[in-house]
Design a protein around this motif. Structure first.
Motif, PDB file in Angstrom:
ATOM      1  N   TRP A 101       0.731  -1.258  -0.126  1.00 11.42           N
ATOM      2  CA  TRP A 101      -0.025   0.211  -0.012  1.00 11.42           C
ATOM      3  C   TRP A 101       0.608   1.157   0.022  1.00 11.42           C
ATOM      4  O   TRP A 101       0.565   2.098  -0.745  1.00 11.42           O
ATOM      5  CB  TRP A 101      -0.941   0.038   1.119  1.00 11.42           C
ATOM      6  CG  TRP A 101      -2.236  -0.846   0.938  1.00 11.42           C
ATOM      7  CD1 TRP A 101      -2.549  -1.990   1.012  1.00 11.42           C
ATOM      8  CD2 TRP A 101      -3.235  -0.119   0.104  1.00 11.42           C
ATOM      9  NE1 TRP A 101      -3.821  -2.438   0.815  1.00 11.42           N
ATOM     10  CE2 TRP A 101      -4.284  -1.346  -0.195  1.00 11.42           C
ATOM     11  CE3 TRP A 101      -3.439   0.833  -0.813  1.00 11.42           C
ATOM     12  CZ2 TRP A 101      -5.498  -1.187  -0.840  1.00 11.42           C
ATOM     13  CZ3 TRP A 101      -4.705   1.040  -1.413  1.00 11.42           C
ATOM     14  CH2 TRP A 101      -5.540  -0.017  -1.437  1.00 11.42           C
ATOM     15  N   PRO A 102       1.797   1.293   0.744  1.00  8.59           N
ATOM     16  CA  PRO A 102       2.654   2.591   0.625  1.00  8.59           C
ATOM     17  C   PRO A 102       3.298   2.951  -0.754  1.00  8.59           C
ATOM     18  O   PRO A 102       3.069   4.037  -0.957  1.00  8.59           O
ATOM     19  CB  PRO A 102       3.753   2.328   1.732  1.00  8.59           C
ATOM     20  CG  PRO A 102       3.159   1.368   2.609  1.00  8.59           C
ATOM     21  CD  PRO A 102       2.345   0.485   1.804  1.00  8.59           C
ATOM     22  N   THR A 103       3.608   1.739  -1.333  1.00  6.37           N
ATOM     23  CA  THR A 103       4.210   2.286  -2.856  1.00  6.37           C
ATOM     24  C   THR A 103       3.049   2.511  -3.934  1.00  6.37           C
ATOM     25  O   THR A 103       3.118   3.470  -4.629  1.00  6.37           O
ATOM     26  CB  THR A 103       4.923   0.948  -3.399  1.00  6.37           C
ATOM     27  OG1 THR A 103       6.066   0.503  -2.572  1.00  6.37           O
ATOM     28  CG2 THR A 103       5.527   1.094  -4.893  1.00  6.37           C
ATOM     29  N   GLN A 107       2.546   6.029  -5.846  1.00  7.16           N
ATOM     30  CA  GLN A 107       2.437   5.986  -7.345  1.00  7.16           C
ATOM     31  C   GLN A 107       1.041   6.322  -7.997  1.00  7.16           C
ATOM     32  O   GLN A 107       0.941   6.777  -9.076  1.00  7.16           O
ATOM     33  CB  GLN A 107       3.008   4.756  -8.000  1.00  7.16           C
ATOM     34  CG  GLN A 107       4.371   4.427  -7.662  1.00  7.16           C
ATOM     35  CD  GLN A 107       4.839   3.013  -8.097  1.00  7.16           C
ATOM     36  OE1 GLN A 107       3.915   2.306  -8.626  1.00  7.16           O
ATOM     37  NE2 GLN A 107       5.996   2.958  -8.121  1.00  7.16           N
ATOM     38  N   THR A 108      -0.162   5.980  -7.413  1.00 12.83           N
ATOM     39  CA  THR A 108      -1.401   6.332  -7.914  1.00 12.83           C
ATOM     40  C   THR A 108      -2.156   6.822  -6.809  1.00 12.83           C
ATOM     41  O   THR A 108      -2.009   7.266  -5.682  1.00 12.83           O
ATOM     42  CB  THR A 108      -2.013   4.856  -8.179  1.00 12.83           C
ATOM     43  OG1 THR A 108      -2.173   4.100  -6.864  1.00 12.83           O
ATOM     44  CG2 THR A 108      -1.019   4.022  -8.944  1.00 12.83           C
ATOM     45  N   LYS A 109      -3.490   7.325  -7.299  1.00 13.41           N
ATOM     46  CA  LYS A 109      -4.344   7.733  -6.576  1.00 13.41           C
ATOM     47  C   LYS A 109      -5.798   6.724  -6.796  1.00 13.41           C
ATOM     48  O   LYS A 109      -5.897   6.305  -7.595  1.00 13.41           O
ATOM     49  CB  LYS A 109      -5.073   9.065  -7.317  1.00 13.41           C
ATOM     50  CG  LYS A 109      -6.251   9.709  -6.411  1.00 13.41           C
ATOM     51  CD  LYS A 109      -6.651  11.265  -7.172  1.00 13.41           C
ATOM     52  CE  LYS A 109      -7.959  11.800  -6.525  1.00 13.41           C
ATOM     53  NZ  LYS A 109      -8.485  12.855  -7.098  1.00 13.41           N
ATOM     54  N   ILE A 110      -6.049   6.495  -5.610  1.00 14.28           N
ATOM     55  CA  ILE A 110      -7.345   5.786  -5.417  1.00 14.28           C
ATOM     56  C   ILE A 110      -8.681   6.364  -5.704  1.00 14.28           C
ATOM     57  O   ILE A 110      -8.996   7.349  -5.325  1.00 14.28           O
ATOM     58  CB  ILE A 110      -7.320   5.141  -3.886  1.00 14.28           C
ATOM     59  CG1 ILE A 110      -6.244   4.456  -3.354  1.00 14.28           C
ATOM     60  CG2 ILE A 110      -8.853   4.075  -3.775  1.00 14.28           C
ATOM     61  CD1 ILE A 110      -6.406   4.081  -1.939  1.00 14.28           C
ATOM     62  N   ILE A 111      -9.225   5.630  -6.852  1.00 16.75           N
ATOM     63  CA  ILE A 111     -10.464   6.010  -7.557  1.00 16.75           C
ATOM     64  C   ILE A 111     -11.779   5.606  -6.801  1.00 16.75           C
ATOM     65  O   ILE A 111     -12.691   6.132  -6.440  1.00 16.75           O
ATOM     66  CB  ILE A 111     -10.454   6.058  -8.961  1.00 16.75           C
ATOM     67  CG1 ILE A 111      -9.110   6.558  -9.561  1.00 16.75           C
ATOM     68  CG2 ILE A 111     -11.744   6.453  -9.613  1.00 16.75           C
ATOM     69  CD1 ILE A 111      -9.207   8.084  -9.310  1.00 16.75           C
ATOM     70  N   ASP A 132     -12.430  -4.753  -7.318  1.00 15.63           N
ATOM     71  CA  ASP A 132     -11.740  -4.700  -5.829  1.00 15.63           C
ATOM     72  C   ASP A 132     -11.090  -3.277  -5.774  1.00 15.63           C
ATOM     73  O   ASP A 132     -11.448  -2.628  -4.821  1.00 15.63           O
ATOM     74  CB  ASP A 132     -10.620  -5.632  -5.763  1.00 15.63           C
ATOM     75  CG  ASP A 132     -11.200  -7.256  -5.657  1.00 15.63           C
ATOM     76  OD1 ASP A 132     -12.202  -7.160  -4.982  1.00 15.63           O
ATOM     77  OD2 ASP A 132     -10.588  -8.165  -5.877  1.00 15.63           O
ATOM     78  N   LEU A 133     -10.618  -2.908  -6.687  1.00 13.02           N
ATOM     79  CA  LEU A 133      -9.802  -1.623  -6.686  1.00 13.02           C
ATOM     80  C   LEU A 133      -9.726  -0.924  -8.260  1.00 13.02           C
ATOM     81  O   LEU A 133      -9.330  -1.492  -9.203  1.00 13.02           O
ATOM     82  CB  LEU A 133      -8.330  -1.524  -6.100  1.00 13.02           C
ATOM     83  CG  LEU A 133      -7.623  -0.257  -5.828  1.00 13.02           C
ATOM     84  CD1 LEU A 133      -8.349   0.290  -4.654  1.00 13.02           C
ATOM     85  CD2 LEU A 133      -6.140  -0.882  -5.274  1.00 13.02           C
ATOM     86  N   LEU A 134     -10.010   0.487  -8.118  1.00 15.39           N
ATOM     87  CA  LEU A 134      -9.479   1.286  -9.227  1.00 15.39           C
ATOM     88  C   LEU A 134      -8.536   2.490  -8.788  1.00 15.39           C
ATOM     89  O   LEU A 134      -9.037   3.231  -7.944  1.00 15.39           O
ATOM     90  CB  LEU A 134     -10.903   1.822  -9.944  1.00 15.39           C
ATOM     91  CG  LEU A 134     -10.472   2.567 -11.459  1.00 15.39           C
ATOM     92  CD1 LEU A 134     -10.128   1.568 -12.163  1.00 15.39           C
ATOM     93  CD2 LEU A 134     -12.074   2.981 -11.653  1.00 15.39           C
ATOM     94  N   VAL A 135      -7.777   2.430  -9.625  1.00 19.30           N
ATOM     95  CA  VAL A 135      -6.658   3.313  -9.413  1.00 19.30           C
ATOM     96  C   VAL A 135      -6.225   4.220 -10.628  1.00 19.30           C
ATOM     97  O   VAL A 135      -6.480   3.843 -11.597  1.00 19.30           O
ATOM     98  CB  VAL A 135      -5.398   3.094  -8.700  1.00 19.30           C
ATOM     99  CG1 VAL A 135      -5.617   2.472  -7.245  1.00 19.30           C
ATOM    100  CG2 VAL A 135      -4.481   1.901  -9.535  1.00 19.30           C
ATOM    101  N   ARG A 136      -5.632   5.378 -10.297  1.00 13.06           N
ATOM    102  CA  ARG A 136      -5.051   6.355 -11.591  1.00 13.06           C
ATOM    103  C   ARG A 136      -3.724   6.690 -11.388  1.00 13.06           C
ATOM    104  O   ARG A 136      -3.321   7.294 -10.316  1.00 13.06           O
ATOM    105  CB  ARG A 136      -5.918   7.606 -11.713  1.00 13.06           C
ATOM    106  CG  ARG A 136      -5.683   8.588 -12.936  1.00 13.06           C
ATOM    107  CD  ARG A 136      -6.652   9.681 -13.029  1.00 13.06           C
ATOM    108  NE  ARG A 136      -6.289   9.988 -14.634  1.00 13.06           N
ATOM    109  CZ  ARG A 136      -7.087  11.089 -15.097  1.00 13.06           C
ATOM    110  NH1 ARG A 136      -7.853  11.715 -14.166  1.00 13.06           N
ATOM    111  NH2 ARG A 136      -6.945  11.616 -16.253  1.00 13.06           N
ATOM    112  N   ASP A 137      -2.883   6.194 -12.203  1.00 13.09           N
ATOM    113  CA  ASP A 137      -1.250   6.531 -12.101  1.00 13.09           C
ATOM    114  C   ASP A 137      -1.235   8.018 -12.107  1.00 13.09           C
ATOM    115  O   ASP A 137      -1.567   8.929 -12.867  1.00 13.09           O
ATOM    116  CB  ASP A 137      -0.817   6.227 -13.477  1.00 13.09           C
ATOM    117  CG  ASP A 137       0.774   6.120 -13.182  1.00 13.09           C
ATOM    118  OD1 ASP A 137       1.430   7.383 -13.256  1.00 13.09           O
ATOM    119  OD2 ASP A 137       1.220   5.033 -12.991  1.00 13.09           O
TER     120      ASP A 137
END
Length: 218
Positions: A101-103, A107-111, A132-137
Motif C-alpha cells: 500500500w505505501p508504494t 504512485q497512484t490515486k485511489i479512485i 476490488d480497486l480502481l486507481v489512477r497513475d
C-alpha cells in the motif's frame, strides 16, 4: 427487471438449473447453511484490503494496522477464528499494509474501492460488477483495475490464466461504460495461502506472499 453478474453467468454456462436454484428461486436463491470455507476466507481478506484502502483515503490510518486486520479476522468463520487460517489472513493483510500500500498510494490515486457498478444490458437485464480497486497513475493519468485473488497456486500457468478471465473482461467493460473512462490494464494480485510448500512439504504459514500479473485488456 433481472440482475446478473460473473457468478450467475459462469454458473449458467455449466448448469442453468443450478443458476436458478442458487440465485433465482423465490428471487433470492437457496443459501447454504454454512458458508464455503474458501469463499469465506477470500471474503475475509478482501474485506480487510478494502478497509485498508478506505483508511488510506482518510489518513492517518486508524489504530495503525489493527484496523484492517480486525475487519479481516471478523469475516472468518467462527470455526477458524484464532486458528492457523486466521493467522494466514492476518499475515496477508499486514504484508499488504507494510509493503504494497505505501508504494501503491505513492504512485497512484485511489479512485474506487469495491464500488458497485450496474450496467443496463437491455430493458430487463442489469449486469452487476464490483471491482476490488480502481486507481489512477499520478504520472501518466492512466486508470488501472486491480483484482485480488487468494490462491493455492504459485506457477506461471495460474498467472497466465487471467488473460482469458471472463470476470476481468466483463468488469473492464462495466467500468468503462458506467464510469466513462478507459482502463489501461489489469493487475491481478494473488495472495498465496497454502500452509505447506508443495516441493519440500515444509510448513510455511502464517507467512504469505503475493503474485502479480499485469495484462492489457482486449
Amino acid at each position: 427487471m433481472r440482475f446478473t453478474d460473473r457468478s450467475r453467468t459462469e454458473t449458467d454456462w455449466h448448469c442453468p438449473r443450478r443458476r436458478y436454484w442458487n440465485y433465482e428461486y423465490q428471487r433470492r436463491g437457496i443459501e447454504p447453511l454454512a458458508p464455503n470455507f474458501d469463499q469465506a476466507f477470500g471474503l475475509a481478506v478482501h474485506e480487510g484490503l478494502a478497509a485498508l484502502g478506505q483508511a488510506y483515503r482518510r489518513p492517518p490510518i486508524p489504530a495503525g494496522e489493527e484496523f484492517p486486520v480486525s475487519v479481516a479476522l471478523g469475516q472468518l468463520p467462527v470455526s477458524v477464528q484464532g486458528g492457523e487460517w486466521a493467522a494466514i489472513a492476518e499475515g496477508m493483510i499486514r504484508g499488504f499494509a507494510r509493503h504494497i500500500w505505501p508504494t501503491l498510494t505513492t504512485q497512484t490515486k485511489i479512485i474506487a474501492i469495491e464500488e458497485e457498478l450496474n450496467l443496463l444490458l437491455d430493458a430487463e437485464l442489469i449486469y452487476m460488477a464490483r471491482p476490488d480497486l480502481l486507481v489512477r497513475d499520478k504520472q501518466t493519468g492512466e486508470y488501472w483495475y486491480i483484482e485480488y485473488k487468494t490462491t493455492g497456486y504459485q506457477d506461471t500457468k495460474w498467472l497466465a490464466s487471467w488473460s482469458r478471465s471472463p470476470q476481468l473482461q466483463a468488469n473492464i467493460s462495466v467500468i468503462e461504460q458506467v464510469m466513462g473512462i478507459t482502463v489501461a490494464g489489469v493487475r491481478v494480485s494473488g495472495l498465496y495461502k497454502v500452509r505447506k510448500d508443495y516441493q519440500s512439504g515444509a510448513q510455511i504459514s502464517p507467512c504469505s506472499y503475493g503474485l502479480l500479473n499485469e495484462a492489457v485488456p482486449g
